[in-house]
Write an enzyme that holds these catalytic residues in place. Structure first.
Site, PDB file in Angstrom:
ATOM      1  N   HIS A  31       4.604 -20.186   5.475  1.00 30.66           N
ATOM      2  CA  HIS A  31       5.908 -19.746   5.984  1.00 30.66           C
ATOM      3  C   HIS A  31       6.947 -20.871   5.873  1.00 30.66           C
ATOM      4  O   HIS A  31       8.088 -20.612   5.476  1.00 30.66           O
ATOM      5  CB  HIS A  31       5.806 -19.361   7.465  1.00 30.66           C
ATOM      6  N   GLN A  87       2.814  -1.466  11.458  1.00 26.63           N
ATOM      7  CA  GLN A  87       2.064  -1.759  10.227  1.00 26.63           C
ATOM      8  C   GLN A  87       0.584  -2.026  10.488  1.00 26.63           C
ATOM      9  O   GLN A  87      -0.158  -2.336   9.555  1.00 26.63           O
ATOM     10  CB  GLN A  87       2.707  -2.908   9.457  1.00 26.63           C
ATOM     11  N   ASP A 110       0.750 -11.941  -0.539  1.00 22.28           N
ATOM     12  CA  ASP A 110       0.744 -10.502  -0.247  1.00 22.28           C
ATOM     13  C   ASP A 110       1.369  -9.791  -1.445  1.00 22.28           C
ATOM     14  O   ASP A 110       2.492  -9.277  -1.369  1.00 22.28           O
ATOM     15  CB  ASP A 110       1.530 -10.224   1.036  1.00 22.28           C
ATOM     16  N   VAL A 122       0.729 -20.557  -0.980  1.00 26.23           N
ATOM     17  CA  VAL A 122       0.423 -21.927  -0.558  1.00 26.23           C
ATOM     18  C   VAL A 122      -1.041 -21.953  -0.124  1.00 26.23           C
ATOM     19  O   VAL A 122      -1.500 -21.036   0.564  1.00 26.23           O
ATOM     20  CB  VAL A 122       1.347 -22.367   0.606  1.00 26.23           C
ATOM     21  N   SER A 166      -2.970 -18.231   5.651  1.00 26.00           N
ATOM     22  CA  SER A 166      -2.771 -16.942   6.298  1.00 26.00           C
ATOM     23  C   SER A 166      -2.868 -17.151   7.803  1.00 26.00           C
ATOM     24  O   SER A 166      -3.656 -17.988   8.265  1.00 26.00           O
ATOM     25  CB  SER A 166      -3.878 -15.978   5.849  1.00 26.00           C
ATOM     26  N   ARG A 188      -4.242 -15.263   9.706  1.00 23.28           N
ATOM     27  CA  ARG A 188      -5.574 -14.816  10.114  1.00 23.28           C
ATOM     28  C   ARG A 188      -6.626 -15.913   9.989  1.00 23.28           C
ATOM     29  O   ARG A 188      -7.706 -15.791  10.567  1.00 23.28           O
ATOM     30  CB  ARG A 188      -6.007 -13.602   9.283  1.00 23.28           C
TER      31      ARG A 188
HETATM   32  O1  PAF Z   1       4.169 -10.392   5.581  1.00 23.17           O
HETATM   33  C1  PAF Z   1       4.415 -10.254   6.795  1.00 23.17           C
HETATM   34  O2  PAF Z   1       4.292 -11.192   7.605  1.00 23.17           O
HETATM   35  C2  PAF Z   1       4.871  -8.905   7.321  1.00 23.17           C
HETATM   36  O3  PAF Z   1       4.247  -7.861   6.640  1.00 23.17           O
HETATM   37  C3  PAF Z   1       6.402  -8.731   7.306  1.00 23.17           C
HETATM   38  C4  PAF Z   1       6.944  -8.737   5.899  1.00 23.17           C
HETATM   39  C5  PAF Z   1       7.043  -9.838   8.117  1.00 23.17           C
HETATM   40  C6  PAF Z   1       6.764  -7.396   7.943  1.00 23.17           C
HETATM   41  O4  PAF Z   1       6.329  -7.310   9.264  1.00 23.17           O
END
Ligand code: PAF
Length: 279
Positions: free
Chosen positions: A37, A61, A150, A176, A185, A187
């Site tokens: 990020h 989601q 992703d 990365v 990730s 996770r």
């Molecule tokens: O990739 C993510 O972290 C999420 O799917 C996103 C794009 C922020 C949408 O909630």
């Protein structure tokens, strides 16, 4: 750095910026921020005077309520990382702020959201599209930054921009990785030390597959990748598919696509990791 939680407050921060014609770079996130990020933020900062980051764990989601519950939430550390990365505004709304009423919007992405992640996580991409559509409408950025980790999400976001006629440039940023190759990730934080030791086999296998490339036919390579990973204790491949990188349709011969992508999802205990490699 400003931190705002309401849409109205965000709009009042952004309208003078838009008025001055300054370009806004946007990094949408679900928090639990890591170097993947902060790299998106760094790239956004090199291209825009103003960078907005959203931190919102989007319930629509998640197709599994345990997954939503166990998703790491680390707001305080996240804000410190944004500050350090030179972010201008963090938007961290509540669920009620984003969804005052249940979200009805259904998107049609053709087959893009039916394959791979879409097949194993029904409704996931519609939820991603719902929140990104809302966030794009609120932030109205000039550019938005997404990681190639992703991969399918990235293809679907590009499609969303097309179907919703957003005037937003989508900037795809390289995955990365940790020093041992594991794709970063949120996770990864959920892995036990034993699982964490084993999971680099996923990216190592993908890199080896990339090197083998056309020495194998597509079917043989798919089989080889699955066998390599499934024969590792604790790892269970949910899918590995080689697809056209633009349409995400599965390919059967290398000549079926100009650029193809191998996408994988692997279960490690309760954690599910995804990664991909371009061919
Ligand atoms: O990739 C993510 O972290 C999420 O799917 C996103 C794009 C922020 C949408 O909630």
């Amino acid at each position: 750095m400003k931190t705002v939680t309401s849409i109205a407050e965000l709009q009042s921060c952004l309208s003078p910026i838009r008025g001055k014609g300054q370009s806004i770079g946007f990094v949408p996130t679900m928090g639990a921020l890591h170097k993947g990020h902060t790299e998106l933020m760094r790239i956004a900062k090199t291209q825009n005077p103003v960078v907005v980051v959203s931190i919102f764990v989007n319930p629509t989601q998640f197709n599994d309520s345990n997954d939503l519950q166990s998703y790491p939430r680390t707001l305080e550390q996240d804000l410190a990382k944004c500050e350090e990365a030179g972010v201008s505004i963090v938007f961290s709304p509540s669920v009620k702020e984003m969804y005052p009423t249940p979200e009805p919007q259904q998107f049609d992405f053709g087959s893009l959201d039916k394959v791979m992640e879409g097949k194993y996580r029904p409704g996931h991409f519609n939820g991603v599209a719902q929140v990104v559509n809302k966030l794009f409408g609120i932030v109205k950025p000039n550019k938005a930054y997404f990681g190639q980790k992703d991969f399918q999400q990235l293809v679907i976001i590009r499609k969303l921009v097309e179907v919703q006629n957003f005037d937003i440039e989508i900037v795809a940023c390289p995955t990365v990785r940790e020093d041992d190759g594991l794709a970063m990730s949120s996770r990864n934080a959920l892995l036990t030390p034993e699982q964490r030791q084993i999971v680099p086999i996923i990216s190592k296998t993908l890199f080896a597959a990339q090197n083998k490339g056309s020495n194998f036919n597509v079917k043989e390579l798919v089989r080889w990748v699955k066998d390599q990973i499934n024969s590792t204790p604790l790892l269970d491949v949910e899918y590995f598919e080689i697809a056209d990188a633009t349409t995400l349709e599965p390919i059967y011969k290398w000549s079926d696509a100009q650029q193809s992508v191998g996408c994988i999802a692997v279960r490690v205990g309760d954690v599910r990791l995804i990664d991909n490699i371009l061919f």
